[in-house]
Design a protein around this motif. Structure first.
Motif, PDB file in Angstrom:
ATOM      1  N   HIS A 165       0.837  -1.187   0.000  1.00  0.00           N
ATOM      2  CA  HIS A 165       0.000   0.000   0.000  1.00  0.00           C
ATOM      3  C   HIS A 165       0.879   1.246   0.000  1.00  0.00           C
ATOM      4  N   LEU A 166       0.275   2.330  -0.377  1.00  0.00           N
ATOM      5  CA  LEU A 166       0.967   3.617  -0.384  1.00  0.00           C
ATOM      6  C   LEU A 166       1.088   4.107   1.050  1.00  0.00           C
ATOM      7  N   ASP A 167       2.314   4.409   1.456  1.00  0.00           N
ATOM      8  CA  ASP A 167       2.544   4.876   2.826  1.00  0.00           C
ATOM      9  C   ASP A 167       3.457   6.096   2.768  1.00  0.00           C
ATOM     10  N   LEU A 168       2.886   7.255   3.025  1.00  0.00           N
ATOM     11  CA  LEU A 168       3.672   8.487   2.969  1.00  0.00           C
ATOM     12  C   LEU A 168       4.749   8.525   4.052  1.00  0.00           C
ATOM     13  N   PHE A 169       4.521   7.821   5.162  1.00  0.00           N
ATOM     14  CA  PHE A 169       5.548   7.768   6.198  1.00  0.00           C
ATOM     15  C   PHE A 169       6.753   6.942   5.741  1.00  0.00           C
ATOM     16  N   ASP A 170       6.516   5.954   4.869  1.00  0.00           N
ATOM     17  CA  ASP A 170       7.643   5.227   4.270  1.00  0.00           C
ATOM     18  C   ASP A 170       8.469   6.179   3.410  1.00  0.00           C
ATOM     19  N   PHE A 171       7.784   7.007   2.623  1.00  0.00           N
ATOM     20  CA  PHE A 171       8.486   7.978   1.788  1.00  0.00           C
ATOM     21  C   PHE A 171       9.290   8.956   2.640  1.00  0.00           C
ATOM     22  N   LEU A 172       8.697   9.431   3.720  1.00  0.00           N
ATOM     23  CA  LEU A 172       9.400  10.333   4.628  1.00  0.00           C
ATOM     24  C   LEU A 172      10.616   9.641   5.241  1.00  0.00           C
ATOM     25  N   THR A 173      10.439   8.388   5.652  1.00  0.00           N
ATOM     26  CA  THR A 173      11.550   7.631   6.228  1.00  0.00           C
ATOM     27  C   THR A 173      12.641   7.388   5.192  1.00  0.00           C
ATOM     28  N   ASN A 174      12.259   7.119   3.946  1.00  0.00           N
ATOM     29  CA  ASN A 174      13.242   6.959   2.866  1.00  0.00           C
ATOM     30  C   ASN A 174      14.066   8.239   2.707  1.00  0.00           C
ATOM     31  N   THR A 175      13.385   9.362   2.718  1.00  0.00           N
ATOM     32  CA  THR A 175      14.050  10.657   2.551  1.00  0.00           C
ATOM     33  C   THR A 175      15.014  10.928   3.703  1.00  0.00           C
ATOM     34  N   ILE A 176      14.569  10.653   4.914  1.00  0.00           N
ATOM     35  CA  ILE A 176      15.459  10.823   6.076  1.00  0.00           C
ATOM     36  C   ILE A 176      16.658   9.896   5.951  1.00  0.00           C
ATOM     37  N   GLY A 177      16.431   8.680   5.473  1.00  0.00           N
ATOM     38  CA  GLY A 177      17.527   7.732   5.269  1.00  0.00           C
ATOM     39  C   GLY A 177      18.550   8.236   4.268  1.00  0.00           C
ATOM     40  N   VAL A 178      18.083   8.801   3.158  1.00  0.00           N
ATOM     41  CA  VAL A 178      19.002   9.366   2.163  1.00  0.00           C
ATOM     42  C   VAL A 178      19.838  10.472   2.789  1.00  0.00           C
ATOM     43  N   ILE A 179      19.192  11.356   3.518  1.00  0.00           N
ATOM     44  CA  ILE A 179      19.909  12.472   4.161  1.00  0.00           C
ATOM     45  C   ILE A 179      20.907  11.951   5.187  1.00  0.00           C
ATOM     46  N   LEU A 180      20.508  10.975   5.970  1.00  0.00           N
ATOM     47  CA  LEU A 180      21.401  10.394   6.967  1.00  0.00           C
ATOM     48  C   LEU A 180      22.623   9.750   6.305  1.00  0.00           C
ATOM     49  N   GLY A 181      22.396   9.009   5.227  1.00  0.00           N
ATOM     50  CA  GLY A 181      23.509   8.415   4.489  1.00  0.00           C
ATOM     51  C   GLY A 181      24.446   9.454   3.899  1.00  0.00           C
ATOM     52  N   MET A 182      23.872  10.568   3.444  1.00  0.00           N
ATOM     53  CA  MET A 182      24.692  11.660   2.909  1.00  0.00           C
ATOM     54  C   MET A 182      25.561  12.274   4.007  1.00  0.00           C
ATOM     55  N   ILE A 183      24.974  12.469   5.170  1.00  0.00           N
ATOM     56  CA  ILE A 183      25.729  13.064   6.279  1.00  0.00           C
ATOM     57  C   ILE A 183      26.846  12.123   6.722  1.00  0.00           C
ATOM     58  N   ILE A 184      26.506  10.867   6.924  1.00  0.00           N
ATOM     59  CA  ILE A 184      27.516   9.894   7.368  1.00  0.00           C
ATOM     60  C   ILE A 184      28.629   9.758   6.338  1.00  0.00           C
ATOM     61  N   GLY A 185      28.257   9.655   5.062  1.00  0.00           N
ATOM     62  CA  GLY A 185      29.259   9.541   3.997  1.00  0.00           C
ATOM     63  C   GLY A 185      30.175  10.748   3.933  1.00  0.00           C
ATOM     64  N   SER A 186      29.598  11.923   4.076  1.00  0.00           N
ATOM     65  CA  SER A 186      30.400  13.158   4.021  1.00  0.00           C
ATOM     66  C   SER A 186      31.340  13.270   5.210  1.00  0.00           C
ATOM     67  N   VAL A 187      30.855  12.921   6.400  1.00  0.00           N
ATOM     68  CA  VAL A 187      31.706  12.986   7.609  1.00  0.00           C
ATOM     69  C   VAL A 187      32.854  11.987   7.514  1.00  0.00           C
ATOM     70  N   ILE A 188      32.536  10.767   7.072  1.00  0.00           N
ATOM     71  CA  ILE A 188      33.590   9.754   6.946  1.00  0.00           C
ATOM     72  C   ILE A 188      34.583  10.157   5.874  1.00  0.00           C
ATOM     73  N   ARG A 189      34.103  10.705   4.769  1.00  0.00           N
ATOM     74  CA  ARG A 189      35.007  11.163   3.706  1.00  0.00           C
ATOM     75  C   ARG A 189      35.979  12.218   4.254  1.00  0.00           C
ATOM     76  N   LYS A 190      35.441  13.167   5.009  1.00  0.00           N
ATOM     77  CA  LYS A 190      36.253  14.257   5.541  1.00  0.00           C
ATOM     78  C   LYS A 190      37.287  13.766   6.549  1.00  0.00           C
ATOM     79  N   ASN A 191      36.896  12.807   7.376  1.00  0.00           N
ATOM     80  CA  ASN A 191      37.761  12.387   8.487  1.00  0.00           C
ATOM     81  C   ASN A 191      38.613  11.141   8.223  1.00  0.00           C
ATOM     82  N   HIS A 192      38.244  10.337   7.220  1.00  0.00           N
ATOM     83  CA  HIS A 192      38.938   9.064   7.052  1.00  0.00           C
ATOM     84  C   HIS A 192      39.460   8.793   5.646  1.00  0.00           C
ATOM     85  N   LEU A 193      39.218   9.678   4.703  1.00  0.00           N
ATOM     86  CA  LEU A 193      39.734   9.444   3.338  1.00  0.00           C
ATOM     87  C   LEU A 193      40.641  10.586   2.921  1.00  0.00           C
TER      88      LEU A 193
END
Length: 117
Positions: free
Chosen positions: A89-117
């Motif tokens: 079924h269509l679940d807008l909260f799933d979409f919101l959670t997906n979006t938060i997940g993308v943002i979280l992955g971007m933040i984690i990736g950027s922090v690790i890139r800055k500090n460990h690569l």
């Protein structure tokens, strides 16, 4: 010393990202047994999946990586729109959670890139 696994993700980011996107698409549209109660973990699963999806691109930060991550958000929305025709079924909260997940992955990736690569 640089982490060899982070270097592999950095170097193979595109193939890893495409593979993760296909896995998310297949799992999202695959018919499942409704008697399996996954509601308790549903939002956590979405958060983890989309965080993992955006992490490699954010670690590599190729040209237009922000647009790549916007594509992930749009893809998550499109999957939610077509899901009722397959298994769910269509679940807008799933979409919101997906979006938060993308943002979280971007933040984690950027922090690790800055500090460990």
């Amino acid at each position: 010393m640089k982490n060899k696994y982070l270097l592999i993700i950095h170097d193979k980011w595109l193939s890893i990202t495409i593979t993760l996107l296909l896995i998310i698409l297949l799992l999202s549209l695959y018919p499942f047994d409704p008697s399996l109660n996954t509601a308790n973990n549903d939002k956590l699963n979405h958060l983890i999946a989309y965080s993992l999806l955006s992490f490699p691109a954010s670690l590599k930060q190729p040209p237009f990586y922000i647009l790549i991550c916007v594509f992930f958000v749009i893809s998550g929305g499109l999957i939610e729109l077509i899901q009722p025709h397959f298994n769910g079924h269509l679940d807008l909260f799933d979409f919101l959670t997906n979006t938060i997940g993308v943002i979280l992955g971007m933040i984690i990736g950027s922090v690790i890139r800055k500090n460990h690569l």
